[in-house]
Enzyme design. Structure first.
Site, PDB file in Angstrom:
ATOM      1  N   ASP A 130      -7.889  -5.348  -0.032  1.00  0.00           N
ATOM      2  CA  ASP A 130      -8.371  -6.165  -1.155  1.00  0.00           C
ATOM      3  C   ASP A 130      -8.057  -7.642  -0.986  1.00  0.00           C
ATOM      4  OD1 ASP A 130      -7.370  -3.333  -2.707  1.00  0.00           O
ATOM      5  OD2 ASP A 130      -9.421  -4.065  -2.903  1.00  0.00           O
ATOM      6  N   HIS A 187       0.857  -1.189   0.000  1.00  0.00           N
ATOM      7  CA  HIS A 187       0.000   0.000   0.000  1.00  0.00           C
ATOM      8  C   HIS A 187       0.889   1.234   0.000  1.00  0.00           C
ATOM      9  CE1 HIS A 187      -3.138   2.826   1.099  1.00  0.00           C
ATOM     10  NE2 HIS A 187      -3.980   1.885   0.731  1.00  0.00           N
TER      11      HIS A 187
HETATM   12  C1  SDX Z   1      -6.190   0.178  -2.807  1.00  0.00           C
HETATM   13  O1  SDX Z   1      -4.514   4.707  -2.064  1.00  0.00           O
HETATM   14  C2  SDX Z   1      -5.400   4.069  -1.418  1.00  0.00           C
HETATM   15  O2  SDX Z   1      -5.770   4.426  -0.343  1.00  0.00           O
HETATM   16  C3  SDX Z   1      -5.939   2.868  -2.145  1.00  0.00           C
HETATM   17  C4  SDX Z   1      -6.941   2.039  -1.358  1.00  0.00           C
HETATM   18  C5  SDX Z   1      -8.201   2.798  -1.084  1.00  0.00           C
HETATM   19  O3  SDX Z   1      -8.916   2.413  -0.149  1.00  0.00           O
HETATM   20  O4  SDX Z   1      -8.527   3.712  -1.877  1.00  0.00           O
HETATM   21  O5  SDX Z   1      -6.365   1.639  -0.121  1.00  0.00           O
HETATM   22  C6  SDX Z   1      -7.344   0.783  -2.117  1.00  0.00           C
HETATM   23  O6  SDX Z   1      -5.948   0.533  -3.923  1.00  0.00           O
HETATM   24  C7  SDX Z   1      -5.324  -0.814  -2.063  1.00  0.00           C
HETATM   25  C8  SDX Z   1      -4.087  -1.280  -2.894  1.00  0.00           C
HETATM   26  C9  SDX Z   1      -4.579  -2.358  -3.857  1.00  0.00           C
HETATM   27  N1  SDX Z   1      -3.491  -2.691  -4.836  1.00  0.00           N
HETATM   28  C10 SDX Z   1      -2.896  -3.888  -4.826  1.00  0.00           C
HETATM   29  O7  SDX Z   1      -3.068  -4.751  -3.959  1.00  0.00           O
HETATM   30  C11 SDX Z   1      -1.987  -4.104  -6.015  1.00  0.00           C
HETATM   31  C12 SDX Z   1      -0.646  -4.681  -5.530  1.00  0.00           C
HETATM   32  N2  SDX Z   1       0.024  -3.616  -4.785  1.00  0.00           N
HETATM   33  C13 SDX Z   1       0.986  -2.813  -5.532  1.00  0.00           C
HETATM   34  O8  SDX Z   1       0.668  -2.592  -6.864  1.00  0.00           O
HETATM   35  C14 SDX Z   1       1.504  -1.630  -4.728  1.00  0.00           C
HETATM   36  O9  SDX Z   1       1.775  -2.076  -3.470  1.00  0.00           O
HETATM   37  C15 SDX Z   1       0.651  -0.385  -4.620  1.00  0.00           C
HETATM   38  C16 SDX Z   1       0.248   0.151  -5.934  1.00  0.00           C
HETATM   39  C17 SDX Z   1      -0.579  -0.664  -3.807  1.00  0.00           C
HETATM   40  C18 SDX Z   1       1.487   0.672  -3.871  1.00  0.00           C
HETATM   41  O10 SDX Z   1       2.511   0.988  -4.696  1.00  0.00           O
HETATM   42  P1  SDX Z   1       3.627   2.102  -4.247  1.00  0.00           P
HETATM   43  O11 SDX Z   1       3.382   2.663  -2.924  1.00  0.00           O
HETATM   44  O12 SDX Z   1       3.781   3.040  -5.387  1.00  0.00           O
HETATM   45  O13 SDX Z   1       4.868   1.213  -4.012  1.00  0.00           O
HETATM   46  P2  SDX Z   1       5.862   0.831  -5.138  1.00  0.00           P
HETATM   47  O14 SDX Z   1       5.089   0.357  -6.337  1.00  0.00           O
HETATM   48  O15 SDX Z   1       6.833   1.946  -5.307  1.00  0.00           O
HETATM   49  O16 SDX Z   1       6.555  -0.426  -4.471  1.00  0.00           O
HETATM   50  C19 SDX Z   1       7.592  -0.245  -3.514  1.00  0.00           C
HETATM   51  C20 SDX Z   1       8.417  -1.507  -3.663  1.00  0.00           C
HETATM   52  C21 SDX Z   1       8.821  -1.786  -5.115  1.00  0.00           C
HETATM   53  O17 SDX Z   1      10.057  -2.451  -5.098  1.00  0.00           O
HETATM   54  P3  SDX Z   1      11.388  -1.546  -5.376  1.00  0.00           P
HETATM   55  O18 SDX Z   1      11.181  -0.842  -6.717  1.00  0.00           O
HETATM   56  O19 SDX Z   1      11.485  -0.571  -4.218  1.00  0.00           O
HETATM   57  O20 SDX Z   1      12.511  -2.559  -5.416  1.00  0.00           O
HETATM   58  O21 SDX Z   1       7.654  -2.653  -3.233  1.00  0.00           O
HETATM   59  C22 SDX Z   1       7.467  -3.540  -4.346  1.00  0.00           C
HETATM   60  C23 SDX Z   1       7.778  -2.765  -5.608  1.00  0.00           C
HETATM   61  O22 SDX Z   1       8.272  -3.617  -6.616  1.00  0.00           O
HETATM   62  N3  SDX Z   1       6.057  -3.941  -4.294  1.00  0.00           N
HETATM   63  C24 SDX Z   1       5.625  -5.180  -4.468  1.00  0.00           C
HETATM   64  C25 SDX Z   1       4.229  -5.097  -4.294  1.00  0.00           C
HETATM   65  N4  SDX Z   1       3.877  -3.832  -4.037  1.00  0.00           N
HETATM   66  C26 SDX Z   1       5.004  -3.112  -4.050  1.00  0.00           C
HETATM   67  N5  SDX Z   1       6.261  -6.326  -4.751  1.00  0.00           N
HETATM   68  C27 SDX Z   1       5.484  -7.429  -4.867  1.00  0.00           C
HETATM   69  N6  SDX Z   1       4.141  -7.457  -4.710  1.00  0.00           N
HETATM   70  C28 SDX Z   1       3.483  -6.298  -4.416  1.00  0.00           C
HETATM   71  N7  SDX Z   1       2.160  -6.302  -4.252  1.00  0.00           N
END
Ligand code: SDX
Length: 439
Positions: free
Chosen positions: A370, A312
């Site tokens: 989720d 998140h």
């Molecule tokens: C919702 O914003 C909100 O409040 C949203 C929400 C709401 O109520 O409105 O809470 C609802 O959208 C919840 C989130 C649902 N999404 C998912 O479950 C999709 C999977 N999660 C990711 O796509 C990700 O965690 C996000 C999009 C939710 C957050 O992304 P960020 O904060 O931009 O983090 P990032 O993409 O920069 O990741 C940081 C690191 C990265 O690695 P590095 O580049 O630092 O090496 O963590 C890794 C990412 O590769 N990473 C993951 C991961 N999520 C982040 N690696 C594996 N699996 C994951 N799910």
């Protein structure tokens, strides 16, 4: 009202090319204080650069507070744990929009007002006929929610507080009716009219699952689970879809158009589409012995695979909503007899492994809202395509609350971010064409 800086008038100083600029710091009532850089460009000629707005406050707000490190979520000051235990979705929509919990008579009046808008214009039923039966329910939700502005012209004037409130009630009331219609249309069953003797969640389940040929019996456990899901998804500060609604609203677009923009933004798998994606991921993993392979893929920088339902932008601790839904999940699965649901077993094992894995601990990737909502909705009987529709129905509460707050903000102006331009400098139009242009 923005609280100016503390008595010592602390300001942030920025030095660029031997010039120092001062910017006021505004104190938050909870959470992060902010540096007001509205004058940065006019004073220095510089823009800030913050793709994804990871360090940018787009507005001031009194609605929802999140502490990502402590796993705190509060609507108008009330912890989500207390609201999901003691309140109901309609009362929470009132709290989000009006700012305080209503007393008994206010709630009764409000509920009656919302109920008076649960039906949709008869022509909207024909509107659905233009969709293919295999259209994604979110495609229908985006289209029909936006089309409401063609049917309810008496609540489009954003400068009239009465029309704004009427539009909000119509949006919240009709979202569940339209959401249920997208489901019925996709399975070829007749639409079910709302029954205002039921509460919001009971009504939604009945509109989705009752059929003319049989009496529909409401399950109090499933209705409570549905209401908990609606409450937990009602608002979440300045997430992508809420920011979309605010940006659309800042141009003066009508309320139904703004909400349709929010529905479209929520559809993405990184946002509200994650519940469908999380369940499909669990189904792809299938059995516990496949989990290590997918954990490895999730860690592989060259593999686009991510563990859907994990991570998140704000919660760098456990999403408090996931904790509540984990308990709801167990109650619902017991009730529907999915005690040994293989998908839940994979989910529980995946959560256990991920919470111990160094990669996920270091990147603070915990199950989010989720992760469990998809399993609960599947157990209630919804197909994965309906999960984000249900998220959108709940989020109409937060979207309308933020939309009101944005319009009522005296300093609000049209949102118009700038950019870091890296494109070509001035060229002269002539015969020379680039060989790289492959069309
Ligand atoms: C919702 O914003 C909100 O409040 C949203 C929400 C709401 O109520 O409105 O809470 C609802 O959208 C919840 C989130 C649902 N999404 C998912 O479950 C999709 C999977 N999660 C990711 O796509 C990700 O965690 C996000 C999009 C939710 C957050 O992304 P960020 O904060 O931009 O983090 P990032 O993409 O920069 O990741 C940081 C690191 C990265 O690695 P590095 O580049 O630092 O090496 O963590 C890794 C990412 O590769 N990473 C993951 C991961 N999520 C982040 N690696 C594996 N699996 C994951 N799910």
């Amino acid at each position: 009202m923005i609280k100016k800086t503390p008595a010592n008038n602390s300001v942030a100083k920025l030095s660029i090319n031997n010039k120092t600029y001062s910017f006021p710091i505004y104190k938050a009532s909870e959470g992060n204080d902010v540096i007001d850089i509205t004058k940065l460009h006019s004073l220095s000629g510089y823009f800030t650069y913050d793709p994804g707005f990871t360090s940018t406050a787009s507005c001031k707000s009194n609605i929802t507070f999140i502490d990502g490190d402590k796993g705190v979520l509060r609507y108008r000051g009330y912890d989500i744990e207390a609201l999901s235990k003691n309140s109901n979705f309609i009362e929470v929509t009132n709290l989000l929009i009006y700012g305080d919990l209503p007393n008994k008579s206010q709630l009764k009046k409000y509920h009656t007002l919302i109920s008076s808008h649960t039906m949709v214009h008869e022509q909207i039923l024909k509107f659905f006929n233009g969709f293919r039966r295999d259209a994604h329910p979110m495609a229908m939700m985006v289209g029909v929610m936006g089309a409401l502005s063609a049917f309810y012209q008496d609540s489009l004037d954003i400068h009239d507080p009465h029309q704004r409130m009427t539009a909000s009630r119509r949006i919240i009331a009709k979202a569940s009716t339209i959401g249920a219609m997208t489901y019925k249309y996709s399975i070829g069953q007749p639409f079910v009219q709302p029954d205002n003797t039921l509460n919001y969640s009971e009504n939604f389940l009945r509109m989705c699952f009752s059929v003319p040929a049989e009496r529909y019996k409401i399950s109090p456990i499933l209705a409570k689970a549905m209401d908990t899901i609606f409450i937990l998804h009602a608002d979440h500060e300045q997430n992508a879809s809420t920011s979309t609604v605010r940006l659309a609203g800042s141009s003066g677009a009508n309320p139904f158009a703004c909400i349709a923009a929010g529905v479209a933004s929520l559809w993405g798998p990184a946002h509200g589409g994650a519940n469908q994606a999380a369940l499909e991921m669990l189904e792809t993993i299938g059995v516990k012995r496949n989990i290590p392979l997918y954990i490895k893929k999730a860690k592989d920088k060259n593999d686009p695979f991510r563990l859907m339902g994990f991570g998140h932008r704000v919660y760098k601790n456990y999403d408090p909503r996931a904790k509540i839904l984990k308990e709801t999940c167990k109650k619902v699965l017991n009730h529907v007899g999915f005690k040994n649901d293989p998908i839940l077993e994979v989910a529980m094992e995946l959560e256990k492994i991920a919470l111990k894995d160094d990669y996920f601990i270091e990147k603070k990737l915990y199950p989010n809202v989720d992760f469990y909502s998809g399993i609960i909705l599947r157990a209630i009987g919804f197909p994965p395509e309906m999960f984000t529709v249900i998220f959108a129905i709940a989020r109409t509460a937060g979207w309308t609350a933020h939309w009101h707050e944005m319009i009522e903000d005296p300093v609000q102006k049209i949102g118009r971010p700038r950019q870091l331009y890296l494109g070509k400098k001035k060229l002269t139009y002539g015969k020379k064409r680039s060989s790289k242009n492959t069309r």
